[in-house]
Design a protein around this motif. Structure first.
Motif, short mmCIF file in Angstrom:
data_model
loop_
_atom_site.label_atom_id
_atom_site.label_comp_id
_atom_site.label_asym_id
_atom_site.label_seq_id
_atom_site.Cartn_x
_atom_site.Cartn_y
_atom_site.Cartn_z
N ALA A 45 0.83 -1.21 0.00
CA ALA A 45 0.00 0.00 0.00
C ALA A 45 0.86 1.26 0.00
N CYS A 46 1.96 1.24 0.75
CA CYS A 46 2.88 2.40 0.76
C CYS A 46 3.49 2.61 -0.62
N LYS A 47 3.84 1.52 -1.27
CA LYS A 47 4.43 1.61 -2.60
C LYS A 47 3.43 2.14 -3.62
N LYS A 48 2.17 1.74 -3.44
CA LYS A 48 1.13 2.13 -4.41
C LYS A 48 0.61 3.53 -4.18
N TYR A 49 0.33 3.90 -2.93
CA TYR A 49 -0.36 5.15 -2.66
C TYR A 49 0.56 6.28 -2.16
N PHE A 50 1.80 5.95 -1.80
CA PHE A 50 2.74 6.99 -1.37
C PHE A 50 3.95 7.10 -2.30
N THR A 51 3.94 6.30 -3.34
CA THR A 51 5.02 6.29 -4.35
C THR A 51 6.41 6.15 -3.73
N PHE A 52 6.49 5.32 -2.71
CA PHE A 52 7.81 4.97 -2.18
C PHE A 52 8.54 4.11 -3.21
N SER A 53 9.85 4.29 -3.32
CA SER A 53 10.66 3.38 -4.14
C SER A 53 11.04 2.17 -3.30
N ASP A 54 11.51 1.13 -3.97
CA ASP A 54 11.93 -0.07 -3.24
C ASP A 54 13.06 0.25 -2.26
N GLU A 55 13.96 1.18 -2.65
CA GLU A 55 15.08 1.52 -1.78
C GLU A 55 14.61 2.25 -0.52
N GLU A 56 13.52 3.00 -0.63
CA GLU A 56 13.01 3.77 0.50
C GLU A 56 12.16 2.93 1.45
N LEU A 57 11.67 1.81 0.94
CA LEU A 57 10.84 0.94 1.78
C LEU A 57 11.71 -0.09 2.50
N PHE A 58 11.07 -0.91 3.30
CA PHE A 58 11.75 -1.97 4.04
C PHE A 58 11.18 -3.31 3.61
N THR A 59 11.78 -4.36 4.09
CA THR A 59 11.29 -5.71 3.83
C THR A 59 10.68 -6.30 5.09
N ILE A 60 9.98 -7.41 4.94
CA ILE A 60 9.39 -8.08 6.11
C ILE A 60 10.49 -8.51 7.07
N SER A 61 11.60 -9.00 6.53
CA SER A 61 12.69 -9.45 7.41
C SER A 61 13.29 -8.27 8.17
N ASP A 62 13.27 -7.06 7.59
CA ASP A 62 13.76 -5.87 8.30
C ASP A 62 12.97 -5.64 9.58
N VAL A 63 11.66 -5.89 9.53
CA VAL A 63 10.80 -5.65 10.70
C VAL A 63 11.19 -6.56 11.85
N PHE A 64 11.60 -7.77 11.55
CA PHE A 64 11.92 -8.74 12.60
C PHE A 64 13.43 -8.82 12.90
N SER A 65 14.17 -7.96 12.26
CA SER A 65 15.62 -7.96 12.47
C SER A 65 15.96 -7.29 13.80
N ASN A 66 17.11 -7.69 14.35
CA ASN A 66 17.59 -7.09 15.59
C ASN A 66 18.62 -6.00 15.31
N ALA A 67 18.84 -5.66 14.03
CA ALA A 67 19.82 -4.64 13.67
C ALA A 67 19.18 -3.26 13.70
N THR A 68 19.90 -2.30 14.23
CA THR A 68 19.35 -0.94 14.32
C THR A 68 19.14 -0.33 12.94
N ASP A 69 19.99 -0.64 11.96
CA ASP A 69 19.82 -0.13 10.60
C ASP A 69 18.46 -0.51 10.03
N HIS A 70 18.07 -1.76 10.23
CA HIS A 70 16.80 -2.24 9.70
C HIS A 70 15.63 -1.61 10.43
N PHE A 71 15.76 -1.46 11.73
CA PHE A 71 14.68 -0.81 12.49
C PHE A 71 14.48 0.62 12.02
N ILE A 72 15.58 1.34 11.78
CA ILE A 72 15.49 2.74 11.35
C ILE A 72 14.79 2.85 10.00
N LYS A 73 15.00 1.87 9.10
CA LYS A 73 14.30 1.89 7.82
C LYS A 73 12.79 1.82 8.02
N VAL A 74 12.35 0.97 8.94
CA VAL A 74 10.92 0.86 9.23
C VAL A 74 10.42 2.15 9.87
#
Length: 745
Positions: free
Chosen positions: A194-223
């Motif tokens: 929905a973010c990609k469709k209605y907010f025109t986020f690029s793939d680089e600006e969005l996160f992945t499902i694994s980023d949400v469950f990651s313990n790395a601060t970089d991934h959390f900051i993307k979310v």
């Protein structure tokens, strides 16, 4: 990364702002991940539908904090058990009955021992003991940190859908509350689409499902970036909430904690700047991956660790001083500071690389556009590690709580050890470069091979005298290696000055060793590096050290002794700290020599047998005058520990000497109070020479080592092609074809 103009978390690419202003920029709570998450949580609390999910996230993050404390406690117990059982384990292993358990090799997260150089076979995985976004354990009055709480909130999936529906009610997503991981991931997937469709986020600006469950601060900051962008797009639903300024205590301790936290924020911000520049270099493919790692070793891991470290500091800054656990934070984190070792070791190479290659790394749109500023940023990590001991010492001086004092004392020891290790790594790296340059700077090495000196420990320009107030001090460049101390003087025009180093013969008769010293003030020939050429003037073997005594405030008296002679000289350093460093290092070397001597004594019958076998292979402090080739033997009676060949020379007639073929050497061997001779081809190798000698003495015993006497009267092992080449050069210079050697069984 989300829309950068609206993000308050990811570091923006600053084009118009100068790098100098980046270095001097004041970093506030608005730049702190901890306070950003506090603000986002407050904004989300304004939406009634999301409150139950926030409560659930609070409970689960509180559970994670307790789990982390339990893991740290278990590691503390394992570490203590390991230290208690070291003796018994060693005994068991020696008897073949014991095995070392893998758990004993794991990192001890909470240790009452200070940071040491002992080898740790554990990896530095964050996941092993850190299951939240803060390091260590929380103060007793804190349940969880807001960063971990938001992470657990997003992992539920449905809160993301609720946020989207609040911002875009015309495109509502299904909200399915469940603790089933698959359903949670499905909700996250719907949100991303929905973010990609209605907010025109690029793939680089969005996160992945694994980023949400990651313990790395970089991934959390993307979310978090994406969520903040959505909140900012609907200010009527999620109005801005001002970041609360921390109410610092006005006590001296409170002021120190404030400085601690605020300078840590600035440090993390500077690391983010450096990482942004690194990513820009990576995206443009300007330099190779090897060069990137050389410039920024372990940078991602260091940032991840320091973010968590800062979050813990921020939490401790929120509670009363007697509840703070800053000391424990260092105790829990000490092994992660080892991430900095490659940084400290490679810093010199990184600075040199920037000096030679920055032009290709420079772009107008890069966050760092100045060579000197990049060098300043690269120095930040080492500077910060050296700042920790100062802050902890001040905090310890102001602390009145007994329990906190103990933790702060241990933390102070840890931080000092970390700083020492960093400085030592840098010193060793710099010394390697000094040795490379030294090899070319010395005009004549007099047959010595720098590769056999061991590691260079210290070097400095030092004033040397005998301690006699009537004698003049003279300056030398002095280099302390593991096996030898070497003196050099700059090659300049000669003016005939001289210095006398007081020396006593073995028979206690007074004598003087002269080191001819060139005049000062004339222009010096320079090497390829632009530094002046050096003349090798004297050396003393570490094995011949007798006593090292600090005197006055800056001086060090060194007494040396060999089987042939003894003496002393005084080194005068620029300051007491340098003198103490040299003294400490020399004392360690002296203890090592005596320990080896004791082992050697145990394997020999008595001290006299050691002397007859030439335990001290070199004489002590020889003059190496480039004009006169003056040696100790020129000014002192020689007290040989070996049987002399002098009388035997008479048995070789001049006719016999003349009959030796030009391509042949006559090798005369002293073994067990007898003499043997063999002829050896000059062009033969060392192996052939040793075999000929051993065959000659087969009837007399087994030969284990052979020594020759060099031009300075030293007895040197003859065991390699390099040794053999030096011997042949020595004979060629003296136009002699007779070599005297000593053999030992």
């Amino acid at each position: 990364m989300a829309i950068q103009s609206q993000s308050t978390v990811s570091l923006p690419t600053l084009v118009t702002q100068s790098t100098q202003s980046l270095l001097n920029r004041r970093v506030s709570t608005e730049d702190s991940l901890y306070h950003i998450c506090l603000t986002v949580r407050k904004r989300l609390e304004l939406l009634p539908q999301i409150k139950p999910y926030l409560n659930l996230a609070h409970s689960s993050s509180e559970l994670s904090s307790e789990r982390q404390a339990l893991l740290l406690s278990q590691k503390q117990q394992l570490n203590q058990q390991h230290h208690r059982s070291v003796g018994s384990q060693t005994s068991s292993v020696s008897n073949g009955n014991g095995t070392k358990q893998g758990s004993d090799r794991r990192i001890s997260a909470l240790s009452t021992n200070s940071y040491s150089d002992e080898q740790d076979t554990s990896n530095l995985s964050i996941e092993e003991t850190v299951v939240t976004f803060s390091m260590g354990i929380l103060p007793i009055s804190m349940d969880c940190d807001p960063v971990t709480q938001l992470s657990h909130l997003f992992q539920q999936g449905s809160p993301l859908c609720i946020i989207f529906n609040a911002v875009k009610p015309q495109f509502k997503l299904p909200v399915v509350s469940s603790d089933d991981l698959k359903i949670c991931k499905k909700s996250i997937y719907d949100f991303i689409l929905a973010c990609k469709k209605y907010f025109t986020f690029s793939d680089e600006e969005l996160f992945t499902i694994s980023d949400v469950f990651s313990n790395a601060t970089d991934h959390f900051i993307k979310v978090l970036d994406v969520v903040i962008t959505l909140l900012d797009s609907a200010p009527q639903v999620f109005p801005q909430v001002p970041v609360e300024e921390v109410k610092w205590s006005n006590t001296d301790q409170g002021k120190i904690v404030r400085e601690f936290v605020e300078t840590e924020r600035k440090y993390v911000y500077d690391l983010e700047i450096l990482n942004e520049y690194r990513n820009q270099l990576l995206q443009r493919g300007i330099i190779s991956s090897e060069e990137l790692y050389m410039l920024f070793p372990n940078l991602n891991d260091i940032i991840d660790f320091q973010r968590r470290f800062l979050i813990s500091l921020e939490i401790n800054g929120q509670v009363e001083p007697f509840k703070q656990r800053i000391g424990a934070l260092f105790m829990h984190s000490k092994h992660f500071f080892k991430l900095y070792e490659p940084w400290s070791i490679g810093q010199t190479a990184a600075i040199d690389f920037i000096s030679s290659s920055f032009d290709k790394m420079q772009r107008s749109d890069f966050v760092i556009a100045n060579k000197l500023e990049l060098q300043s940023f690269l120095l930040k990590p080492v500077q910060r590690l050296c700042k920790y001991p100062l802050l902890l010492r001040e905090l310890l001086q102001q602390s009145n709580n007994t329990a906190n004092c103990k933790e702060l004392e241990l933390a102070w020891d840890i931080s000092k050890s970390i700083a020492r290790n960093i400085n030592e790594n840098q010193r060793r790296t710099e010394n390697h470069e000094v040795v490379k340059k030294l090899y070319d700077r010395v005009v004549n090495w007099k047959g010595y091979r720098i590769a056999k000196f061991g590691e260079l420990l210290y070097f400095d320009k030092v004033s040397i005298s005998t301690g006699n107030p009537n004698e003049t001090e003279h300056d030398f460049e002095v280099y302390l290696f593991e096996k030898i101390i070497i003196l050099f003087s700059e090659v300049v025009q000669k003016k005939g000055n001289s210095i006398s180093l007081k020396k006593k013969s073995s028979s206690a008769s007074a004598s003087t060793l002269h080191l001819s010293v060139n005049g000062i003030g004339s222009s010096s020939p320079s090497g390829s590096s632009g530094e002046p050429k050096l003349d090798l003037r004297g050396r003393i073997m570490i094995v011949n050290l007798n006593k090292i005594t600090p005197i006055d405030s800056r001086c060090l008296n060194i007494i040396w002794e060999s089987p042939k002679e003894q003496g002393n000289f005084v080194l005068k350093f620029k300051n007491e700290e340098t003198r103490d460093s040299w003294s400490s290092s020399l004392q360690v070397l002296l203890r090592q020599v005596r320990s080896e001597s004791l082992k050697s004594n145990n394997s020999n019958s008595d001290r006299s047998s050691l002397s007859s076998n030439n335990y001290f292979p070199h004489n002590s402090m020889n003059s190496l005058n480039s004009n006169q080739n003056r040696r100790i033997s020129d000014v002192l009676p020689r007290f040989h520990t070996h049987q002399s060949f002098e009388n035997e020379y008479r048995s070789i007639s001049e006719n016999y000497r003349a009959s030796i073929p030009e391509t042949t050497l006559l090798v005369r061997i002293s073994f067990q109070n007898d003499f043997y001779t063999v002829l050896v081809e000059i062009n033969s190798g060392i192996e052939n020479l040793l075999q000929i000698i051993k065959r000659k003495l087969t009837h007399a015993g087994t030969i284990t080592k052979i020594k020759y006497q060099d031009e300075d009267g030293d007895y040197v092992m003859l065991e390699s092609e390099d040794d053999w080449s030096v011997v042949k050069d020595m004979l060629r210079e003296s136009s002699d074809r007779i070599l005297n050697v000593w053999a030992y069984s």
